[in-house]
Design an enzyme around this catalytic site. Structure first.
Site, short mmCIF file in Angstrom:
data_model
loop_
_atom_site.label_atom_id
_atom_site.label_comp_id
_atom_site.label_asym_id
_atom_site.label_seq_id
_atom_site.Cartn_x
_atom_site.Cartn_y
_atom_site.Cartn_z
N ARG A 1 50.21 -98.48 105.45
CA ARG A 1 50.09 -97.54 104.18
C ARG A 1 48.92 -97.78 103.45
O ARG A 1 48.90 -98.87 102.85
CB ARG A 1 51.54 -97.80 103.28
CG ARG A 1 51.35 -97.40 101.97
CD ARG A 1 52.86 -97.43 101.27
NE ARG A 1 53.53 -98.78 101.03
CZ ARG A 1 53.17 -99.67 100.25
NH1 ARG A 1 51.94 -99.56 99.56
NH2 ARG A 1 53.68 -100.86 100.21
N HIS B 1 53.01 -97.74 97.41
CA HIS B 1 54.24 -97.47 97.97
C HIS B 1 54.82 -96.14 97.41
O HIS B 1 55.15 -95.21 97.91
CB HIS B 1 55.20 -98.54 97.40
CG HIS B 1 56.73 -98.17 97.81
ND1 HIS B 1 57.02 -98.20 98.92
CD2 HIS B 1 57.61 -97.89 96.79
CE1 HIS B 1 58.51 -97.83 98.93
NE2 HIS B 1 59.02 -97.67 97.39
N TYR C 1 50.08 -107.34 95.37
CA TYR C 1 50.46 -108.09 96.45
C TYR C 1 49.60 -108.00 97.81
O TYR C 1 49.98 -108.51 98.77
CB TYR C 1 51.96 -107.69 96.92
CG TYR C 1 52.06 -106.05 97.10
CD1 TYR C 1 51.81 -105.52 98.38
CD2 TYR C 1 52.57 -105.33 95.93
CE1 TYR C 1 52.18 -104.04 98.41
CE2 TYR C 1 52.69 -103.96 96.23
CZ TYR C 1 52.35 -103.31 97.15
OH TYR C 1 52.71 -101.97 97.67
#
Ligand SMILES: Cc1ncc(C[n+]2csc(CCOP(=O)(O)OP(=O)(O)O)c2C)c(N)n1
Lengths: 355, 325
Positions: free
Chosen positions: A253, A257, A266
């Site tokens: 990805r 998100h 992260y």
């Protein structure tokens, strides 16, 4: 042939668009190859537009598919009559399968009409509760088996989705009843902030199929020819009565998100940069160039065409949301309004008029 | 005293209790490194380590089921469910085990577990992110259900929940997460579970609400400012156990009751409250009890959301209705 327990996975195009596994090259006609590229581009540009709409307050939170556009290969491998049961990051496959582009915008603009599949389109809408949709694909496929139709069901989910109990129940039922189901895990390396390695102690997700008694395979999920061939194979297997397959598309990805996520918390930019080099669109463009199917003029023309299509879709969507009525909230609760709902609707209309 | 919002107040409560009680640990999806999707647990993993603030695999039944084991075996787990709409995979663990373990084992095993979940509507979210299904949980014997409406209440009620000997579902109204800032004591101000709060005293009508609807009641009061109606607002704070006494005392005084909740009307908590008032103070009632609620429909996507949620205007017309009865 591609045993995940031996660390093997299916790839046909390498990152430079070279065919590395010519025996598996599906030798698709030029028009199909170009169509694949065009839907990948449309998916990317539709996401970009959505992000702009979201940022300017014209649309709510949504999930983009940036980096995962090679998923369209699976859509091209399916037959029209097959069922598609997506999660929420399958815009590309949806578009291949005649999902109206305005529907994509409508759902995220907060309008239920966007979840309505046009007549004859066997696609389910977005499933938000992670992992819940795969069981439906097993049931749909089971029904077509009982009816002796040669119709399969293809379901998508993320690496995170493979941790939910429903995933395991779906895999188990599919194995036991040998349903013509193809499970496709888009392993994009993260479930929001959780890296794949913390999601399961298993080396691969594909190997989980072994425990349920059917084949599983890892596939280069950024290679549209590999996603096409793997899905086609799994569908042939299912259609000939041999039961389910689990495919793990290895992808990444590239975006957040959802539009409300901040991936810098992260993951490292370095990692993202590495995966950008493996971008499915760039890779496929290189391949098409080598085949003399791509040039700058074609690209410019394509982008223009996609943008126009997107503008039209957004216009339709924005017109539709203006026509939303309070009745729309009530009318699909049951086949007909109950007396209590009738009363509540009258009240809701009155309340709307007075506020 | 710092002026903080509900997100920070919850964070503060967790942090202070973790400091004090080594048995408290947090677990859930994205709660560690990211600090949760609403950042409620921000910084806590850094402070308390990866064993006490745990990023779990994506599995709600896993989170709550293992929390039960952790709770029985000496820990005080705080399980975060990312949105209350995703708690259902764990419903079995809640209704079949967490709430029943004390009874089943005749008190030998207990389940001091807190389940935190953002809840209710009003933030233009996707499907499954806006529902108010608190009545489902209030119906479960053995489970407590807490819903704060302000930052201070969130802190005080969470402290009590963390110290409660039984499982508590702590539902956090998302719409209030960042809507209000107020001074929140850094001291240990504990608010007891099962006690309602009379937010505003009045003599004509009792308004009972919880979570985000408390504010809507206060806005209704503003709308009515010049009118000669005196309103009493009760914030339940805990919906199970329910503070019947505070409600009944108020209704005995006002003789009129309006219950406001976001949840669907039928079989919502309003029905339970109405039944209790009928049982205990029917002779004091000057008008029928009215419920101002969400509808018995699927919670709509956001274009229709504000038509679904009770508004100050809808509360005001209910007030007129009971006053003119
Ligand atoms: C049952 C459930 N739990 C939690 C969520 C919140 N949530 C939405 S997407 C997501 C992560 C999904 O990760 P993955 O399955 O890997 O798919 P990806 O988003 O990476 O495509 C989470 C936790 C949800 N939608 N449903």
């Amino acid at each position: 042939m591609f045993n995940p327990l031996e660390g093997k996975y299916l790839q046909i195009l390498d990152v430079n668009g070279n065919v590395v596994n010519s025996s598996l090259d599906p030798k698709l006609p030029s028009t199909t190859l170009k169509k694949m590229y065009e839907v990948m581009m449309l998916t990317k540009l539709a996401d970009e537009k959505a992000l702009a709409l979201q940022r300017s307050g014209r649309m709510g939170t949504f999930a983009q598919s940036r980096g995962q556009e090679a998923q369209v290969g699976a859509g091209f491998a399916m037959e029209k009559k097959d069922w598609l049961i997506p999660s929420f990051r399958e815009t590309g496959v949806q578009l291949v399968r005649e999902w109206p582009l305005e529907n994509f915008y409508l759902v995220f603009m907060g309008c239920e009409e966007g979840s309505k599949a046009p007549k004859g389109v066997n696609n389910f809408p977005v499933a938000v509760p992670v992992g819940s949709q795969m069981l439906h694909a097993v049931g749909l496929a089971w029904a077509s088996k009982l009816k002796k139709e040669k119709v399969c069901a293809v379901t998508f989910f993320g690496d995170g989705g493979s941790s939910e109990g429903d995933f395991h129940e779906a895999m188990n039922f599919a194995g036991v009843f040998a349903t013509p189901t193809v499970f496709i895990c888009q392993n994009n390396q993260y479930a929001i902030s959780l890296p794949r390695a913390q999601q399961t102690a298993a080396k691969t997700i594909a190997q989980k199929a072994v425990a349920y008694g059917f084949p599983g395979m890892q596939v280069d999920g950024n290679d549209p020819l590999a996603t096409y061939v793997a899905t086609k194979d799994a569908l042939n297997h299912a259609r000939s009565g041999n039961g389910p397959t689990l495919l793990e598309f290895l992808t990444y990805r590239l975006g957040p998100h959802t539009s409300s996520d901040d991936p810098t918390i992260y993951r490292l930019d370095k990692e993202v940069k590495e995966w950008e080099k493996k971008c499915p669109i760039v890779r496929f463009r290189k391949y098409l160039t080598k085949k003399n199917l791509w040039n700058k003029k074609y690209e410019a023309h394509l982008i223009n065409k996609c943008k126009k299509q997107i503008e039209v879709a957004v216009k339709i969507a924005e017109k539709k949301i203006k026509e939303i009525k309070v009745e729309d909230m009530f009318n699909y609760t049951y086949a007909s309004l109950t007396p209590e709902l009738q009363e509540q609707l009258e009240y809701a209309k009155k309340a709307e008029g007075s506020s | 005293m710092p002026r903080i919002n509900m997100v920070d107040a919850i964070n503060l409560a967790l942090s202070q209790e973790m400091q004090k009680d080594k048995r408290v640990m947090l677990l859930g999806e994205d709660v560690g490194k990211e600090g949760g999707v609403f950042r409620v647990t921000k910084g806590l993993q850094k402070k308390f380590g990866k064993d006490r603030v745990v990023d779990t695999p994506l599995a709600e039944s896993g989170i709550i089921g293992t929390s039960i084991g952790l709770a029985v075996n000496g820990f005080r787990p705080v399980a975060e469910i990312q949105f209350s709409g995703f708690i259902y995979p764990a419903f079995n663990q809640i209704i079949s085990h967490a709430s029943r373990l004390r009874n089943r084992s005749r008190g030998r095993f207990t389940c001091p577990l807190v389940i935190r979940a953002p809840y209710s509507g009003g933030i233009r979210a996707l499907e499954h992110h806006s529902e108010s299904m608190e009545a489902l949980y209030a119906h479960i014997p053995g489970l407590k259900v807490v819903i704060p409406s302000t930052p201070s209440d969130a802190k005080g009620l969470l402290l009590s929940s963390l110290r409660d000997p039984d499982p508590v579902l702590f539902l956090e109204p998302k719409r209030l997460y960042r809507a209000i800032k107020e001074e929140v004591s850094t001291k240990e101000v504990v608010i007891p579970l099962g006690k309602a709060n009379v937010v505003q005293e009045g003599s004509d009508v009792t308004l009972v609400a919880w979570g985000a609807m408390v504010r809507e009641c206060q806005k209704a009061v503003e709308l009515l400012k010049d009118k000669e109606v005196s309103l009493e607002i009760i914030d339940l704070r805990t919906i199970s156990p329910l503070d019947t006494e505070t409600i009944v005392t108020s209704v005995n005084k006002t003789g009129r009751l309006i219950i406001v909740h976001e949840a669907p009307k039928s079989c919502g908590l309003g029905a339970e409250i109405s039944a209790r008032v009928n049982e205990k103070s029917i002779l004091h009632l000057k008008s029928p009890i009215i419920r101002v609620t969400g509808f018995d429909t699927i919670f709509p996507l956001y274009q229709n959301e504000m038509k679904y949620l009770p508004s100050p205007e809808r509360i005001v017309s209910a007030i007129h209705e009971v006053m003119e009865y």
